[in-house]
Design a protein around this motif. Structure first.
Motif, PDB file in Angstrom:
ATOM      1  N   ASN A  43       0.820  -1.217   0.000  1.00 23.65           N
ATOM      2  CA  ASN A  43       0.000   0.000   0.000  1.00 23.65           C
ATOM      3  C   ASN A  43       0.851   1.263   0.000  1.00 23.65           C
ATOM      4  N   MET A  44       2.092   1.127   0.510  1.00 17.74           N
ATOM      5  CA  MET A  44       2.991   2.283   0.485  1.00 17.74           C
ATOM      6  C   MET A  44       3.527   2.511  -0.925  1.00 17.74           C
ATOM      7  N   GLY A  45       3.214   1.586  -1.843  1.00 15.43           N
ATOM      8  CA  GLY A  45       3.626   1.777  -3.235  1.00 15.43           C
ATOM      9  C   GLY A  45       4.768   0.889  -3.668  1.00 15.43           C
ATOM     10  N   PHE A  46       5.210  -0.025  -2.777  1.00 15.62           N
ATOM     11  CA  PHE A  46       6.315  -0.913  -3.160  1.00 15.62           C
ATOM     12  C   PHE A  46       5.779  -2.126  -3.913  1.00 15.62           C
ATOM     13  N   ASP A  47       6.634  -2.673  -4.767  1.00 13.75           N
ATOM     14  CA  ASP A  47       6.326  -3.906  -5.478  1.00 13.75           C
ATOM     15  C   ASP A  47       6.228  -5.048  -4.452  1.00 13.75           C
ATOM     16  N   GLU A  48       5.258  -5.951  -4.644  1.00 20.32           N
ATOM     17  CA  GLU A  48       4.994  -6.951  -3.615  1.00 20.32           C
ATOM     18  C   GLU A  48       6.204  -7.851  -3.362  1.00 20.32           C
ATOM     19  N   HIS A  49       6.796  -8.355  -4.423  1.00 23.42           N
ATOM     20  CA  HIS A  49       7.930  -9.264  -4.232  1.00 23.42           C
ATOM     21  C   HIS A  49       9.112  -8.569  -3.579  1.00 23.42           C
ATOM     22  N   LYS A  50       9.393  -7.339  -4.066  1.00 26.81           N
ATOM     23  CA  LYS A  50      10.504  -6.581  -3.479  1.00 26.81           C
ATOM     24  C   LYS A  50      10.256  -6.315  -1.998  1.00 26.81           C
ATOM     25  N   ALA A  51       9.023  -5.991  -1.672  1.00 27.33           N
ATOM     26  CA  ALA A  51       8.665  -5.733  -0.280  1.00 27.33           C
ATOM     27  C   ALA A  51       8.888  -6.989   0.558  1.00 27.33           C
ATOM     28  N   ARG A  52       8.499  -8.151   0.001  1.00 28.83           N
ATOM     29  CA  ARG A  52       8.651  -9.404   0.751  1.00 28.83           C
ATOM     30  C   ARG A  52      10.139  -9.714   0.991  1.00 28.83           C
ATOM     31  N   VAL A  53      10.936  -9.475  -0.063  1.00 26.34           N
ATOM     32  CA  VAL A  53      12.381  -9.719   0.077  1.00 26.34           C
ATOM     33  C   VAL A  53      12.966  -8.800   1.153  1.00 26.34           C
ATOM     34  N   ALA A  54      12.606  -7.515   1.089  1.00 30.09           N
ATOM     35  CA  ALA A  54      13.152  -6.557   2.048  1.00 30.09           C
ATOM     36  C   ALA A  54      12.722  -6.914   3.464  1.00 30.09           C
ATOM     37  N   LEU A  55      11.445  -7.235   3.647  1.00 29.83           N
ATOM     38  CA  LEU A  55      10.951  -7.596   4.979  1.00 29.83           C
ATOM     39  C   LEU A  55      11.661  -8.858   5.483  1.00 29.83           C
ATOM     40  N   SER A  56      11.812  -9.850   4.617  1.00 28.77           N
ATOM     41  CA  SER A  56      12.465 -11.103   5.009  1.00 28.77           C
ATOM     42  C   SER A  56      13.912 -10.847   5.406  1.00 28.77           C
ATOM     43  N   THR A  57      14.573  -9.987   4.623  1.00 26.04           N
ATOM     44  CA  THR A  57      15.974  -9.677   4.888  1.00 26.04           C
ATOM     45  C   THR A  57      16.140  -8.933   6.207  1.00 26.04           C
ATOM     46  N   LYS A  58      15.189  -8.049   6.493  1.00 30.38           N
ATOM     47  CA  LYS A  58      15.298  -7.212   7.694  1.00 30.38           C
ATOM     48  C   LYS A  58      14.476  -7.769   8.859  1.00 30.38           C
ATOM     49  N   ASP A  59      14.335  -9.069   8.920  1.00 24.77           N
ATOM     50  CA  ASP A  59      13.616  -9.736  10.024  1.00 24.77           C
ATOM     51  C   ASP A  59      12.229  -9.141  10.283  1.00 24.77           C
ATOM     52  N   TRP A  60      11.521  -8.739   9.253  1.00 23.05           N
ATOM     53  CA  TRP A  60      10.139  -8.253   9.300  1.00 23.05           C
ATOM     54  C   TRP A  60       9.975  -6.961  10.078  1.00 23.05           C
TER      55      TRP A  60
END
Lengths: 490, 199
Positions: free
Chosen positions: B171-188
């Motif tokens: 919803n903040m405008g990020f691509d879903e997959h990229k967001a998932r990768v970033a969240l996974s990398t940064k421990d959510w």
């Protein structure tokens, strides 16, 4: 042939001064020949005396043929002792780093267990062939039984598949480590089987070349000379981190690890240091610039010689290139420039400050390491200048060539001392704090002071008195020897 | 394509299709073209692991020198695992490299990959980020891997909290997959993940 060997041996005595006893008249003749042949080698300072030189090392150069003969003798001896095939003996020696006594002992204790551990046979004999025309499980083709072959584990495959298997492995440079094709079977394929199966003669040559390399590499007393395109193999009595100079290609290296000689630093330590330098050199290079300002009159000075005792061309101030301090304080007892002063309160500082401190410490040693490396390069030009000047003098009847040799000797000794000095910095970097480090840094400082004194005098050789210069040479070499005697791990 | 390779693949293809594992929907191999140089594999996530319930697609390329050299295998389905790259799907597994033996088959490869999903080897990582999380924050790793199984491999829905975080970043405008990768990398951690994507 015997003449060849003789020449090699006498040549060798030049390198390590240990081989010829000089008793027989034949040796004398050779020595005299050598004397007239190698006029330039008189300058070679790397002839340490056997008695108390910490760098003394016995070695001899071998040609490929000689090395092959040597290996074959060892292989044959093991064959006769254990009553195994030459290929088997070769594999055993290779896998156990040519420790013959150990192999014999373990084999006699438990022959089959030892062969299993050495991956030369398996616990049980497998039989994967079914019926009169079994299928090869690699190519899935049925053949009569006599088309199938295998090694000691009993896994049978068709001749074509073995051939292809060996071809693929040899293309990848694998020879003595070729394994059986069965799943999870670690049994190794020996040379006789490979050569029997291989159809292409070209690959058979490749196999013997690569496997010879493996044999040499596994042998603790033999080393390939790392020089470019040099085929010489160095043989030593023991595998030690000592200096070897190849007489054929002039490469000099550490016998144990094969990279540039690094006394007093140990093999694994120098490897860590060099990797670290590779990783961090960008920062370090950026920080240590090539020019500095004179600490007194602030005129910009470019360093164009190897000596770190600088004199400002403007104000004539004498200072140290490394610490920019007054050179006077670098006398001898107060020479502190080579010693890194650690922050005593470091354990209580934050991670960030600790990281900064770690970088600072590394840079301190790296700058000095790099600086001596650069000085070594610059001093090469000094040496060539000395050579040209000497020729000029001789032409002008100012003394003979022999009269001026001491200058070249001084330059060569300076190089040798500075080289050791350069390699004291990685050693110090990895040393733990304590009295031993204090002693090391004291001796390092002493050596550094004398190396710089020598460099100063060599650069001003024409206005320096010969006795003074030779005295300085003696002092510098003594300091180097003392440091190595105390710290070079033997 | 070399004769031996084709012969072998045809044979192996039959072997896999007939095997018990296929009837139990554990592994699957399909042809992509008629020349047998490329195949598509599929393995089921092993039970009692974060990959349970997922179907993972694999790209299998058969080299000219097969079976004397190993097949080249990589994951097509995105997966969160220390020995598999979360970006490219490249696999770090000994039998696909120097421990390959000519008598091994596609079936052994697929079963070994399934075993790798059940027992990761974080000390020999392909994906350093995932391996570090596996070692230092294993509960988060397990949740992340399960979440990826659900998102990419058709695994069961489980973790509402993680899903909501992905949606909030979307919803903040990020691509879903990229967001998932970033969240996974940064421990959510949503803030750190957003910073990571912006920088």
């Amino acid at each position: 042939m015997s003449g060849d060997v003789n020449r090699q041996l006498s040549h060798m005595s030049e390198a390590s001064s240990c081989y010829s006893d000089g008793n027989s008249s034949e040796d004398m003749d050779e020595d005299i020949d050598q004397y007239y042949m190698d006029t330039t080698d008189d300058l070679d300072l790397d002839c340490p005396s056997k008695t108390d030189d910490p760098e003394y090392f016995e070695y001899e150069p071998l040609q490929v043929m000689d090395a092959e003969r040597l290996l074959n003798e060892e292989i044959e001896a093991l064959c006769t002792k254990l009553k195994v095939s030459p290929s088997m003996a070769k594999m055993l020696l290779l896998r156990h780093n040519w420790q013959k006594e150990e192999i014999i002992e373990n084999y006699q204790k438990d022959p089959s267990g030892f062969l299993i551990d050495s991956h030369l046979t398996s616990r049980r004999k497998h039989d994967n062939l079914i019926g009169p025309r079994p299928m090869c499980s690699v190519c899935c083709v049925n053949y009569p039984r006599d088309r199938f072959h295998g090694v000691t584990c009993g896994h049978m495959f068709c001749q074509d598949c073995w051939d292809m298997h060996f071809q693929t492995q040899i293309q990848d440079g694998i020879t003595t480590a070729i394994e059986c094709m069965a799943k999870e079977c670690p049994v190794l394929v020996t040379e006789d089987f490979v050569c029997e199966v291989l159809t292409q003669p070209k690959l058979r040559d490749k196999y013997s070349k690569f496997s010879f390399n493996d044999l040499i590499k596994s042998h603790p007393k033999l080393r390939f000379c790392p020089g470019v395109d040099c085929a010489v193999i160095i043989k030593a009595k023991e595998s030690k981190a000592k200096k070897v100079e190849c007489q054929t290609c002039k490469a000099s290296f550490c016998f144990r690890c094969g990279i540039s000689y690094h006394a007093p630093t140990e093999c694994d330590v120098i490897k860590r240091w060099l990797t670290k330098c590779e990783d961090d050199s960008e920062t370090a290079n950026y920080i240590s610039a090539h020019t500095k300002d004179c600490p007194r009159c602030h005129v910009c000075i470019e360093k164009n010689g190897g000596c770190n005792h600088m004199q400002c061309p403007e104000c004539k101030y004498d200072f140290c290139w490394m610490c920019l301090g007054d050179w006077k304080s670098h006398g001898s007892e107060y020479y502190e420039c080579s010693r890194y002063k650690e922050n005593p309160n470091i354990a209580n500082e934050s991670v960030h400050v600790q990281a900064r401190e770690a970088l600072k410490k590394y840079l301190f040693y790296y700058e000095r390491w790099e600086n001596h490396a650069k000085s070594l390069q610059l001093e090469e030009t000094t040496t060539s200048k000395i050579t040209t000047r000497t020729q000029e003098k001789v032409m002008n009847n100012q003394g003979t060539w022999i009269d001026w040799q001491y200058l070249l000797r001084a330059a060569a000794l300076l190089k040798k001392c500075r080289y050791t000095l350069q390699y004291t910095y990685p050693y110090a970097y990895y040393m733990d704090k304590g009295s031993r480090k204090v002693l090391f840094e004291y001796q390092q400082a002493q050596l550094e002071a004398e190396v710089e004194n020598l460099s100063w005098k060599v650069e001003r050789a024409e206005i320096t008195d010969r006795g003074d210069l030779e005295n300085q040479m003696d002092v510098a070499e003594k300091r180097r020897q003392t440091l190595l005697k105390d710290f070079l791990e033997v | 394509m070399a004769n031996i390779a084709e012969q072998r693949i045809k044979r192996e293809f039959k072997e896999v299709v007939k095997s018990d594992e296929v009837s139990a929907f554990n592994i699957k191999v399909e042809l992509v073209n008629d020349t047998f140089t490329e195949l598509r594999g599929e393995i089921a996530g092993p039970p009692d692991t974060a990959y349970e319930g997922g179907k993972f697609k694999l790209e299998i390329k058969i080299p000219e020198t097969y079976p004397f050299n190993p097949p080249q295998v990589k994951f097509v389905t995105k997966i969160w695992h220390p020995n598999i790259s979360s970006v490219t799907g490249a696999i770090c597994l000994d039998i696909l490299k120097d421990q390959w033996a000519a008598a091994m088959t596609l079936r052994t490869v697929l079963l070994s990959l399934q075993a790798l999903l059940a027992a990761a080897e974080p000390d020999d990582p392909q994906d350093a980020v995932v391996a570090q999380q596996f070692k230092e924050n294993n509960p988060i790793f397990q949740r992340t891997a399960r979440h990826w199984t659900c998102a990419y491999a058709g695994g069961p829905k489980s973790d509402k909290e993680l899903e909501e975080k992905v949606v909030s970043m979307k919803n903040m405008g990020f691509d879903e997959h990229k967001a998932r990768v970033a969240l996974s990398t940064k421990d959510w951690d949503v803030t750190r993940a957003a910073e990571y994507l912006i920088s």
